[in-house]
Design a protein around this motif. Sequence first.
Motif, PDB file in Angstrom:
ATOM      1  N   VAL A  28      -3.671  -7.570  15.935  1.00 23.05           N
ATOM      2  CA  VAL A  28      -5.037  -7.415  14.995  1.00 23.05           C
ATOM      3  C   VAL A  28      -4.596  -6.719  13.726  1.00 23.05           C
ATOM      4  N   LEU A  29      -5.182  -7.331  12.662  1.00 23.50           N
ATOM      5  CA  LEU A  29      -4.717  -6.563  10.954  1.00 23.50           C
ATOM      6  C   LEU A  29      -6.017  -5.754  10.736  1.00 23.50           C
ATOM      7  N   ALA A  30      -5.947  -4.744  10.831  1.00 24.33           N
ATOM      8  CA  ALA A  30      -7.069  -3.880  10.319  1.00 24.33           C
ATOM      9  C   ALA A  30      -6.643  -2.823   9.442  1.00 24.33           C
ATOM     10  N   ALA A  31      -5.908  -3.103   8.690  1.00 20.28           N
ATOM     11  CA  ALA A  31      -5.233  -2.172   7.445  1.00 20.28           C
ATOM     12  C   ALA A  31      -5.926  -1.643   6.547  1.00 20.28           C
ATOM     13  N   GLY A  32      -7.134  -1.892   6.289  1.00 21.96           N
ATOM     14  CA  GLY A  32      -8.166  -1.368   5.483  1.00 21.96           C
ATOM     15  C   GLY A  32      -7.915  -1.728   3.884  1.00 21.96           C
ATOM     16  N   SER A  33      -8.035  -0.760   3.109  1.00 17.90           N
ATOM     17  CA  SER A  33      -8.085  -0.860   1.485  1.00 17.90           C
ATOM     18  C   SER A  33      -7.506   0.176   0.970  1.00 17.90           C
ATOM     19  N   VAL A  34      -7.116  -0.080  -0.269  1.00 16.97           N
ATOM     20  CA  VAL A  34      -6.432   0.934  -1.235  1.00 16.97           C
ATOM     21  C   VAL A  34      -7.386   1.092  -2.534  1.00 16.97           C
ATOM     22  N   ASN A  35      -6.952   2.168  -3.382  1.00 22.11           N
ATOM     23  CA  ASN A  35      -7.699   2.262  -4.638  1.00 22.11           C
ATOM     24  C   ASN A  35      -7.264   0.926  -5.520  1.00 22.11           C
ATOM     25  N   LYS A  36      -8.379   0.626  -6.176  1.00 27.89           N
ATOM     26  CA  LYS A  36      -8.315  -0.661  -7.111  1.00 27.89           C
ATOM     27  C   LYS A  36      -7.944   0.072  -8.458  1.00 27.89           C
ATOM     28  N   LEU A  37      -6.628  -0.303  -9.041  1.00 28.21           N
ATOM     29  CA  LEU A  37      -6.120   0.190 -10.319  1.00 28.21           C
ATOM     30  C   LEU A  37      -6.548  -0.922 -11.183  1.00 28.21           C
ATOM     31  N   THR A  52      -9.779  16.610 -15.713  1.00 29.09           N
ATOM     32  CA  THR A  52      -9.975  15.958 -14.310  1.00 29.09           C
ATOM     33  C   THR A  52     -10.739  14.560 -14.648  1.00 29.09           C
ATOM     34  N   LEU A  53      -9.928  13.444 -14.027  1.00 32.25           N
ATOM     35  CA  LEU A  53     -10.503  12.234 -13.876  1.00 32.25           C
ATOM     36  C   LEU A  53     -10.398  11.651 -12.467  1.00 32.25           C
ATOM     37  N   VAL A  54     -11.621  11.224 -11.783  1.00 34.07           N
ATOM     38  CA  VAL A  54     -11.757  10.945 -10.578  1.00 34.07           C
ATOM     39  C   VAL A  54     -11.863   9.401 -10.798  1.00 34.07           C
ATOM     40  N   TRP A  55     -11.047   8.623  -9.969  1.00 28.45           N
ATOM     41  CA  TRP A  55     -11.314   7.103 -10.147  1.00 28.45           C
ATOM     42  C   TRP A  55     -11.741   6.479  -8.997  1.00 28.45           C
ATOM     43  N   CYS A  56     -13.063   6.239  -8.896  1.00 31.91           N
ATOM     44  CA  CYS A  56     -13.808   5.656  -7.788  1.00 31.91           C
ATOM     45  C   CYS A  56     -14.306   4.091  -8.272  1.00 31.91           C
ATOM     46  N   ALA A  57     -13.416   3.439  -8.994  1.00 29.82           N
ATOM     47  CA  ALA A  57     -13.908   2.318  -9.477  1.00 29.82           C
ATOM     48  C   ALA A  57     -13.642   1.033  -8.390  1.00 29.82           C
ATOM     49  N   GLY A  58     -13.656   1.120  -7.142  1.00 35.28           N
ATOM     50  CA  GLY A  58     -13.695  -0.040  -6.354  1.00 35.28           C
ATOM     51  C   GLY A  58     -12.265   0.075  -5.630  1.00 35.28           C
ATOM     52  N   VAL A  59     -12.088  -0.600  -4.536  1.00 35.73           N
ATOM     53  CA  VAL A  59     -11.139  -0.653  -3.881  1.00 35.73           C
ATOM     54  C   VAL A  59     -10.617  -2.216  -3.789  1.00 35.73           C
ATOM     55  N   ARG A  60      -9.310  -2.486  -3.085  1.00 33.10           N
ATOM     56  CA  ARG A  60      -8.937  -3.832  -2.709  1.00 33.10           C
ATOM     57  C   ARG A  60      -8.138  -3.654  -1.769  1.00 33.10           C
ATOM     58  N   PRO A  61      -7.961  -4.777  -0.949  1.00 32.83           N
ATOM     59  CA  PRO A  61      -7.451  -4.985   0.403  1.00 32.83           C
ATOM     60  C   PRO A  61      -5.796  -4.412   0.400  1.00 32.83           C
ATOM     61  N   ASP A  62      -5.410  -3.966   1.631  1.00 34.01           N
ATOM     62  CA  ASP A  62      -4.285  -3.381   1.527  1.00 34.01           C
ATOM     63  C   ASP A  62      -3.293  -4.730   1.340  1.00 34.01           C
ATOM     64  N   PRO A  63      -1.929  -4.443   0.488  1.00 42.80           N
ATOM     65  CA  PRO A  63      -1.215  -5.452  -0.053  1.00 42.80           C
ATOM     66  C   PRO A  63      -0.510  -6.003   1.122  1.00 42.80           C
ATOM     67  N   CYS A  90      -9.764  -8.042  10.682  1.00 46.36           N
ATOM     68  CA  CYS A  90     -11.216  -7.521  10.595  1.00 46.36           C
ATOM     69  C   CYS A  90     -11.160  -6.469   9.458  1.00 46.36           C
ATOM     70  N   GLY A  91     -12.436  -5.908   9.154  1.00 48.60           N
ATOM     71  CA  GLY A  91     -12.169  -4.858   8.106  1.00 48.60           C
ATOM     72  C   GLY A  91     -12.242  -5.214   6.901  1.00 48.60           C
ATOM     73  N   ASP A  92     -11.386  -4.618   5.883  1.00 44.07           N
ATOM     74  CA  ASP A  92     -11.636  -4.726   4.345  1.00 44.07           C
ATOM     75  C   ASP A  92     -10.429  -5.733   4.237  1.00 44.07           C
ATOM     76  N   VAL A  93      -9.375  -6.186   5.013  1.00 45.44           N
ATOM     77  CA  VAL A  93      -8.255  -7.102   4.689  1.00 45.44           C
ATOM     78  C   VAL A  93      -8.786  -8.565   4.990  1.00 45.44           C
ATOM     79  N   ALA A  94      -9.976  -8.523   5.792  1.00 42.50           N
ATOM     80  CA  ALA A  94     -10.280  -9.930   5.978  1.00 42.50           C
ATOM     81  C   ALA A  94     -11.534 -10.450   5.371  1.00 42.50           C
TER      82      ALA A  94
END
Length: 642
Positions: free
Chosen positions: A106-115, A258-269, A300-304
């Motif tokens: 079961v792959l449920a690795a989630g997401s990381v910051n979208k750069l 201070t620069l906080v980056w909350c501009a989205g996420v992408r699936p775990d590579p 399941c989750g963000d990687v699916a």
Amino acid sequence: MSRPRIVIVGAGFAGYRTARTLSRLTRHQADITLLNPTDYFLYLPLLPQVAAGILEPRRVTVSLSDSLPHVRLVLGEADGIDLDEHTVRYTGPEGGEGTLSFDRLVLAAGSVNKLLPVPGVAEHAHGFRGLPEALYLRDHVTRQVELAAAADDREESAARCTFVVVGAGYTGTEVAAHGAMYTDAQVRKHPMRTGMRPRWMLLDVAPRVLPEMDERLSRTAERVLRQRGVDVRMGTSVKEATHDGVVLTDGTSVDTRTLVWCAGVRPDPLVESLGLPMERGRLLVDPHLQAPGRPELFACGDVAAVPDLTRPGQFTPMTAQHAWRHGKVCAQNVAASLGIGERRPYRHRDLGFVVDLGGAKAAANPLGLPMSGPAAGAVTRGYHLAAMPGNRVRVAADWLLDAVLPRQAVQLGLVRSWSVPLESASPEVARVAGRPERPGKAPATPGNRPAAEPAEPAEPVEGPPNGEPTQKRRDGDSAKRGPGTEPARNQSGGEPAKNQPGGEPAKNQSGGEPAKNQSGGEPAKNQPGGEPARNQSGGEPARNQPGGESAKNQPHPPRAAGKPRRAGEGGGTGFARGSGKARKASRASGGGRSVAPSGPSRAAGPPADPGPEPPENQPPPGPDIAPGPVKRTDGRSVEGDS
């Protein structure tokens, strides 16, 4: 007949729910293994309250071992998956490698910051996807307000009190709302800070705040933000980020640290290495959360990329609400593939959303009913308490205490800026000197620092008696480098692998915890540095030797001043292996340790020639405020971490 082996990669909303449901359905008829970098499940929606000092970090975490007693927990990060061999390769937190065999995966690795490709963002911004990033942001914001209060230059004070958040989605909106309340409380009760006005900016290219929500909720959230003084700019983003500030797409320059980056996420590579059909970086699965042509593989989750049966032709969005429900259906279908129960497709219609804006303010639309004000705040907190799998009483107690007591605005210094780079495949784990990188991660180079800590070139300091050049990093760490030495290629600058200079070197390597007969740390007898053996120079020399406490009939040259700290002090969330032990410090001139981070080296003679400029792949930069020698009244200098 052996029991089936089920491996779950990731313990986010989807992975945790899958493990918990499978443990109940299989009733000990299968071996369930959960592979995760941390030993806790993180309740992400309450992370902004950790950054704002409302909740303590442990309140938003749930112990995996305690809540999943019949699931085997393996700490590590998946490096690769061999579907033909049915194995998962992983790297443990201390660098050890291992392999897990499976019958069902079961792959449920989630997401990381979208750069995004914006110049300077990777070097000067931080994300907000994990607990280390939230702790760093709380310390950083607190420190900027304190430094602004002590600054003589009004422009510098204004820049330190300006906080820019990019991304007006759920996370960015909540970070700006809670952050404005937090800094206002810091300034309000201090007479020396009465002239300071913290300024928060929220930027997004979208036409309105919370574009994924109902327009009425969007207007409610924007109204609350503007009432708190947040500068909301829609249709605007960052064009370039520098050490001194940011340049916006409308041409405006904003001085900030201070620069906080909350501009989205992408699936775990991780899923990209499987070579299976993808949909915008997500693994394409059927409505039963199973990969086509791979009956042993579920996701399941963000990687699916799960087909949304309520909206034909579309896929379920990457939200915690869907990930939590993915986990339950995925567990049922995995059990059905083993002959337990029946398969079922994933079908779920959104029941509404809640956005916590701090205090008694919130925006919510439970069951499609738009709400605002204290009523929405009560619904929002009630929803979070019901959705959390643990710590409900502790969270409610912290909320009550925050309502009647002032917040404690202190910086603990547990997480350094280099420990939480924006470009990371594991935002849930803080970088620690000595832990090797997972393939695909970005190294923690001097460029991966926020705007408040610019990269600085190494400068020479006094070297050891043998004349080897020593480079001093801005955190006060002295990395001894011999002439002509160069780190091996393909090694990350922030967390070098074993057998490489810096971090946790292997035995017989310089730096970290050196092996016997090596310089630095606790050297073996008859070696320079540390506690030298008799008849050796430096430290407490034997009788009839020059330096220190000389024997009779010997001249008395001055002893080297200062006393270095124990190895491993002052670097990130954790320390290098073994750094917790009280190792004896070197009294010899120029002990030459290269553990991260320690104070500057000491020498008995004049400064040595500076070494070559360090390449990009050097050990990580130091803490946010560079430590250095502290003047003492007796003319000696001591080392410490500011």
